[in-house]
Design a protein around this motif. Structure first.
Motif, short mmCIF file in Angstrom:
data_model
loop_
_atom_site.label_atom_id
_atom_site.label_comp_id
_atom_site.label_asym_id
_atom_site.label_seq_id
_atom_site.Cartn_x
_atom_site.Cartn_y
_atom_site.Cartn_z
N GLY A 1 107.25 38.27 21.35
CA GLY A 1 107.45 37.90 22.76
C GLY A 1 108.62 36.94 22.91
O GLY A 1 109.44 37.10 23.83
N LEU A 2 108.69 35.95 22.03
CA LEU A 2 109.81 35.00 22.06
C LEU A 2 111.13 35.73 21.80
O LEU A 2 112.15 35.44 22.43
CB LEU A 2 109.60 33.91 21.01
N LEU A 3 111.10 36.67 20.88
CA LEU A 3 112.31 37.45 20.57
C LEU A 3 112.76 38.24 21.78
O LEU A 3 113.95 38.25 22.13
CB LEU A 3 112.03 38.37 19.39
N ILE A 4 111.82 38.91 22.44
CA ILE A 4 112.16 39.74 23.61
C ILE A 4 112.71 38.88 24.74
O ILE A 4 113.69 39.24 25.40
CB ILE A 4 110.93 40.52 24.08
N ILE A 5 112.10 37.71 24.94
CA ILE A 5 112.56 36.80 26.00
C ILE A 5 114.00 36.36 25.75
O ILE A 5 114.84 36.37 26.66
CB ILE A 5 111.63 35.58 26.11
N THR A 6 114.30 35.98 24.51
CA THR A 6 115.67 35.52 24.20
C THR A 6 116.67 36.67 24.28
O THR A 6 117.82 36.46 24.67
CB THR A 6 115.72 34.88 22.79
N TYR A 7 116.23 37.87 23.93
CA TYR A 7 117.13 39.02 24.03
C TYR A 7 117.42 39.35 25.50
O TYR A 7 118.58 39.60 25.87
CB TYR A 7 116.53 40.24 23.33
N ILE A 8 116.39 39.36 26.32
CA ILE A 8 116.57 39.63 27.75
C ILE A 8 117.48 38.56 28.37
O ILE A 8 118.33 38.86 29.22
CB ILE A 8 115.21 39.69 28.47
N LEU A 9 117.29 37.31 27.93
CA LEU A 9 118.14 36.23 28.43
C LEU A 9 119.60 36.47 28.06
O LEU A 9 120.50 36.23 28.88
CB LEU A 9 117.67 34.89 27.88
N VAL B 1 121.07 39.32 27.66
CA VAL B 1 121.58 40.39 28.54
C VAL B 1 121.85 39.83 29.94
O VAL B 1 122.87 40.15 30.56
CB VAL B 1 120.57 41.55 28.62
N ALA B 2 120.94 38.98 30.42
CA ALA B 2 121.11 38.38 31.75
C ALA B 2 122.36 37.52 31.81
O ALA B 2 123.09 37.53 32.81
CB ALA B 2 119.87 37.55 32.11
#
Length: 264
Positions: A193-201, A203-204
Protein backbone atom coordinates in the motif's frame (compact mmCIF):
# COMPACT_ATOMS: atom_id res chain seq x y z
CA UNK A 1 20.30 -25.20 9.73
CA UNK A 2 21.77 -21.69 9.71
CA UNK A 3 18.99 -19.10 9.40
CA UNK A 4 20.75 -17.33 6.54
CA UNK A 5 21.01 -20.46 4.38
CA UNK A 6 17.50 -21.54 5.38
CA UNK A 7 16.05 -18.28 4.05
CA UNK A 8 17.99 -18.54 0.79
CA UNK A 9 16.86 -22.12 0.28
CA UNK A 10 13.22 -21.30 1.00
CA UNK A 11 13.30 -18.33 -1.40
CA UNK A 12 14.83 -20.10 -4.40
CA UNK A 13 11.54 -21.06 -6.08
CA UNK A 14 10.03 -17.59 -5.83
CA UNK A 15 13.32 -16.11 -7.06
CA UNK A 16 13.20 -18.34 -10.13
CA UNK A 17 9.72 -17.04 -10.97
CA UNK A 18 10.85 -13.45 -10.55
CA UNK A 19 13.78 -14.11 -12.90
CA UNK A 20 11.41 -15.63 -15.45
CA UNK A 21 9.24 -12.51 -15.14
CA UNK A 22 12.29 -10.30 -15.66
CA UNK A 23 13.32 -12.29 -18.72
CA UNK A 24 9.87 -11.91 -20.25
CA UNK A 25 9.69 -8.18 -19.41
CA UNK A 26 13.10 -7.28 -20.84
CA UNK A 27 13.01 -9.50 -23.93
CA UNK A 28 9.42 -8.70 -24.91
CA UNK A 29 9.91 -5.00 -24.18
CA UNK A 30 13.14 -4.61 -26.14
CA UNK A 31 11.80 -6.66 -29.07
CA UNK A 32 9.64 -3.68 -30.01
CA UNK A 33 12.63 -1.34 -30.36
CA UNK A 34 13.18 -2.06 -34.06
CA UNK A 35 9.61 -0.97 -34.78
CA UNK A 36 10.08 2.25 -32.84
CA UNK A 37 13.39 2.98 -34.53
CA UNK A 38 12.09 2.38 -38.06
CA UNK A 39 9.29 4.91 -37.66
CA UNK A 40 11.76 7.73 -37.04
CA UNK A 41 10.47 10.86 -35.30
CA UNK A 42 6.90 9.85 -36.11
CA UNK A 43 6.70 7.72 -32.98
CA UNK A 44 7.84 10.65 -30.83
CA UNK A 45 5.15 12.82 -32.40
CA UNK A 46 2.50 10.17 -31.79
CA UNK A 47 3.40 9.74 -28.14
CA UNK A 48 3.87 13.48 -27.77
CA UNK A 49 0.25 13.96 -28.84
CA UNK A 50 -0.96 11.62 -26.11
CA UNK A 51 -2.55 13.16 -22.99
CA UNK A 52 0.02 14.13 -20.40
CA UNK A 53 -1.50 11.67 -17.95
CA UNK A 54 -0.75 8.75 -20.28
CA UNK A 55 2.76 10.03 -20.93
CA UNK A 56 3.39 10.09 -17.19
CA UNK A 57 1.99 6.60 -16.65
CA UNK A 58 4.02 5.11 -19.49
CA UNK A 59 7.18 6.97 -18.47
CA UNK A 60 7.53 8.86 -21.75
CA UNK A 61 8.52 12.25 -20.39
CA UNK A 62 11.55 13.79 -22.18
CA UNK A 63 12.60 10.49 -23.77
CA UNK A 64 13.51 9.99 -27.43
CA UNK A 65 12.02 6.57 -28.24
CA UNK A 66 13.94 6.30 -31.51
CA UNK A 67 17.25 5.94 -29.61
CA UNK A 68 18.18 2.80 -27.70
CA UNK A 69 18.85 4.78 -24.51
CA UNK A 70 15.56 6.65 -24.70
CA UNK A 71 13.62 3.48 -25.40
CA UNK A 72 15.29 1.60 -22.55
CA UNK A 73 14.54 4.56 -20.30
CA UNK A 74 10.84 3.99 -20.97
CA UNK A 75 11.21 0.26 -20.25
CA UNK A 76 13.13 1.06 -17.07
CA UNK A 77 10.06 2.70 -15.53
CA UNK A 78 8.39 -0.73 -15.57
CA UNK A 79 11.49 -2.59 -14.41
CA UNK A 80 11.97 -0.29 -11.44
CA UNK A 81 8.33 -0.73 -10.39
CA UNK A 82 8.76 -4.50 -10.63
CA UNK A 83 11.96 -4.30 -8.57
CA UNK A 84 10.28 -2.15 -5.91
CA UNK A 85 7.38 -4.60 -5.59
CA UNK A 86 9.81 -7.51 -5.22
CA UNK A 87 11.79 -5.66 -2.54
CA UNK A 88 8.70 -4.62 -0.55
CA UNK A 89 7.28 -8.16 -0.62
CA UNK A 90 10.64 -9.65 0.28
CA UNK A 91 11.17 -7.33 3.24
CA UNK A 92 7.68 -7.68 4.68
CA UNK A 93 7.45 -11.47 4.36
CA UNK A 94 11.00 -12.17 5.54
CA UNK A 95 10.12 -10.95 9.05
CA UNK A 96 6.41 -11.72 9.30
CA UNK A 97 6.26 -15.19 7.77
CA UNK A 98 7.36 -17.01 10.94
CA UNK A 99 4.21 -15.95 12.77
CA UNK A 100 2.04 -16.13 9.69
CA UNK A 101 3.13 -19.69 8.94
CA UNK A 102 3.17 -20.73 12.62
CA UNK A 103 6.90 -21.52 12.55
CA UNK A 104 8.00 -19.11 15.27
CA UNK A 105 8.96 -22.03 17.50
CA UNK A 106 11.60 -23.00 14.93
CA UNK A 107 13.46 -19.80 15.77
CA UNK A 108 12.64 -19.54 19.45
CA UNK A 109 14.12 -22.94 20.38
CA UNK A 110 17.45 -22.04 18.81
CA UNK A 111 20.16 -20.42 20.96
CA UNK A 112 20.29 -17.26 18.89
CA UNK A 113 19.40 -13.68 19.76
CA UNK A 114 16.66 -11.74 18.02
CA UNK A 115 19.31 -9.37 16.71
CA UNK A 116 21.03 -12.26 14.98
CA UNK A 117 17.72 -13.51 13.60
CA UNK A 118 16.98 -10.16 11.98
CA UNK A 119 20.59 -9.76 10.80
CA UNK A 120 20.51 -13.21 9.16
CA UNK A 121 17.21 -12.49 7.44
CA UNK A 122 18.50 -9.10 6.31
CA UNK A 123 21.68 -10.67 4.89
CA UNK A 124 19.66 -13.26 2.96
CA UNK A 125 17.36 -10.53 1.65
CA UNK A 126 20.31 -8.47 0.45
CA UNK A 127 21.71 -11.45 -1.47
CA UNK A 128 18.34 -11.96 -3.17
CA UNK A 129 18.09 -8.24 -3.88
CA UNK A 130 21.56 -8.09 -5.45
CA UNK A 131 20.76 -11.20 -7.50
CA UNK A 132 17.58 -9.56 -8.81
CA UNK A 133 19.54 -6.45 -9.72
CA UNK A 134 22.38 -8.35 -11.39
CA UNK A 135 19.97 -10.42 -13.48
CA UNK A 136 18.18 -7.24 -14.54
CA UNK A 137 21.49 -5.61 -15.45
CA UNK A 138 22.70 -8.65 -17.39
CA UNK A 139 19.47 -9.00 -19.37
CA UNK A 140 19.34 -5.25 -20.07
CA UNK A 141 22.93 -5.01 -21.28
CA UNK A 142 22.51 -8.14 -23.39
CA UNK A 143 19.37 -6.90 -25.12
CA UNK A 144 20.62 -3.34 -25.65
CA UNK A 145 23.91 -4.65 -27.04
CA UNK A 146 21.96 -7.01 -29.31
CA UNK A 147 20.03 -4.16 -30.95
CA UNK A 148 22.77 -1.50 -30.77
CA UNK A 149 26.27 -3.05 -30.44
CA UNK A 150 27.83 0.42 -30.34
CA UNK A 151 25.49 1.78 -27.64
CA UNK A 152 26.94 3.47 -24.55
CA UNK A 153 26.12 1.09 -21.69
CA UNK A 154 27.24 3.42 -18.89
CA UNK A 155 23.72 4.84 -18.65
CA UNK A 156 22.32 1.39 -17.92
CA UNK A 157 24.85 0.98 -15.13
CA UNK A 158 23.66 4.22 -13.53
CA UNK A 159 20.05 3.12 -13.85
CA UNK A 160 20.83 -0.17 -12.10
CA UNK A 161 22.59 1.63 -9.24
CA UNK A 162 19.55 3.88 -8.83
CA UNK A 163 17.25 0.87 -8.94
CA UNK A 164 19.33 -0.92 -6.31
CA UNK A 165 19.03 2.02 -3.93
CA UNK A 166 15.28 2.08 -4.53
CA UNK A 167 15.15 -1.65 -3.82
CA UNK A 168 17.00 -1.13 -0.54
CA UNK A 169 14.51 1.57 0.45
CA UNK A 170 11.47 -0.64 -0.05
CA UNK A 171 13.18 -3.69 1.45
CA UNK A 172 13.96 -1.80 4.64
CA UNK A 173 10.50 -0.22 4.75
CA UNK A 174 8.90 -3.65 4.30
CA UNK A 175 10.99 -5.10 7.12
CA UNK A 176 10.15 -2.20 9.42
CA UNK A 177 6.43 -2.58 8.73
CA UNK A 178 6.64 -6.31 9.50
CA UNK A 179 8.55 -5.71 12.72
CA UNK A 180 6.16 -3.03 13.99
CA UNK A 181 2.83 -4.46 12.81
CA UNK A 182 1.21 -6.88 15.27
CA UNK A 183 -0.91 -8.48 12.54
CA UNK A 184 1.46 -10.52 10.34
CA UNK A 185 -1.16 -11.15 7.67
CA UNK A 186 -1.52 -7.38 7.17
CA UNK A 187 2.15 -6.59 6.66
CA UNK A 188 2.24 -7.31 2.92
CA UNK A 189 -0.88 -5.21 2.36
CA UNK A 190 0.58 -2.29 4.31
CA UNK A 191 3.98 -2.48 2.60
CA UNK A 192 2.53 -2.70 -0.89
CA UNK A 193 0.00 0.00 0.00
CA UNK A 194 2.84 2.39 0.86
CA UNK A 195 4.53 1.49 -2.42
CA UNK A 196 1.38 2.15 -4.45
CA UNK A 197 0.78 5.48 -2.69
CA UNK A 198 4.33 6.70 -3.42
CA UNK A 199 4.08 5.53 -7.03
CA UNK A 200 0.75 7.30 -7.58
CA UNK A 201 2.26 10.40 -5.99
CA UNK A 202 5.17 10.28 -8.45
CA UNK A 203 2.70 10.14 -11.36
CA UNK A 204 0.69 13.02 -9.88
CA UNK A 205 3.86 15.12 -9.58
CA UNK A 206 4.63 14.43 -13.23
CA UNK A 207 1.15 15.65 -14.16
CA UNK A 208 1.07 18.77 -12.00
CA UNK A 209 4.10 21.03 -11.60
CA UNK A 210 2.53 22.58 -8.50
CA UNK A 211 3.15 19.31 -6.66
CA UNK A 212 6.86 19.34 -7.41
CA UNK A 213 7.74 20.09 -3.77
CA UNK A 214 6.33 16.68 -2.84
CA UNK A 215 8.94 14.81 -4.87
CA UNK A 216 10.98 14.28 -1.72
CA UNK A 217 8.16 12.10 -0.35
CA UNK A 218 8.32 9.49 -3.12
CA UNK A 219 11.46 7.44 -3.83
CA UNK A 220 10.24 6.90 -7.39
CA UNK A 221 11.29 10.49 -8.16
CA UNK A 222 14.79 10.07 -6.72
CA UNK A 223 16.31 8.09 -9.60
CA UNK A 224 14.47 8.83 -12.84
CA UNK A 225 15.74 7.53 -16.17
CA UNK A 226 15.62 10.94 -17.83
CA UNK A 227 18.05 12.28 -15.20
CA UNK A 228 20.36 9.30 -14.75
CA UNK A 229 20.77 8.86 -18.51
CA UNK A 230 21.07 12.59 -19.08
CA UNK A 231 23.36 15.29 -17.73
CA UNK A 232 21.80 15.53 -14.27
CA UNK A 233 22.89 12.14 -12.94
CA UNK A 234 22.61 11.35 -9.25
CA UNK A 235 21.56 14.20 -6.97
CA UNK A 236 23.12 14.42 -3.52
CA UNK A 237 19.88 15.32 -1.77
CA UNK A 238 18.21 12.13 -2.97
CA UNK A 239 21.20 9.98 -2.04
CA UNK A 240 21.09 11.53 1.43
CA UNK A 241 17.34 11.00 1.79
CA UNK A 242 17.70 7.39 0.66
CA UNK A 243 20.41 6.76 3.25
CA UNK A 244 18.27 8.29 6.02
CA UNK A 245 15.24 6.19 5.05
CA UNK A 246 17.22 2.95 4.79
CA UNK A 247 19.19 3.39 8.01
CA UNK A 248 16.18 4.74 9.92
CA UNK A 249 13.86 1.90 8.96
CA UNK A 250 16.51 -0.76 9.60
CA UNK A 251 17.17 0.63 13.08
CA UNK A 252 13.43 0.63 13.69
CA UNK A 253 13.27 -2.99 12.51
CA UNK A 254 15.93 -4.18 14.98
CA UNK A 255 14.46 -2.19 17.87
CA UNK A 256 10.84 -3.20 17.23
CA UNK A 257 11.68 -6.88 16.78
CA UNK A 258 13.47 -6.92 20.15
CA UNK A 259 10.25 -5.86 21.90
CA UNK A 260 7.87 -7.87 19.77
CA UNK A 261 5.70 -10.53 21.39
CA UNK A 262 5.93 -13.43 18.97
CA UNK A 263 2.96 -15.77 18.65
CA UNK A 264 4.19 -19.33 18.84
Amino acid sequence: MNIFWRELRNSRKSMIWWVVGLLFMVVSGMSKYDTMKSTGQTVNEIFGAMPKSLQAIFGLSSLDLTTITGYFGMLFSYLVLMAAIHAALLGSTMIAKEERDKTSEFLMVKPVSRTRIVASKLAASLILLFLFNLVTYGLSVGMVNYYEPSADLSGIGRLMIGMLILQLIFLSVGMAVAAVCHRPKMTVSIATGLLIITYILSVAIELNDKLDALRYLTPFKYFEAKKLMGNTGFEGVYIGLSAVIILGTLILTFMAYQKRDLKI
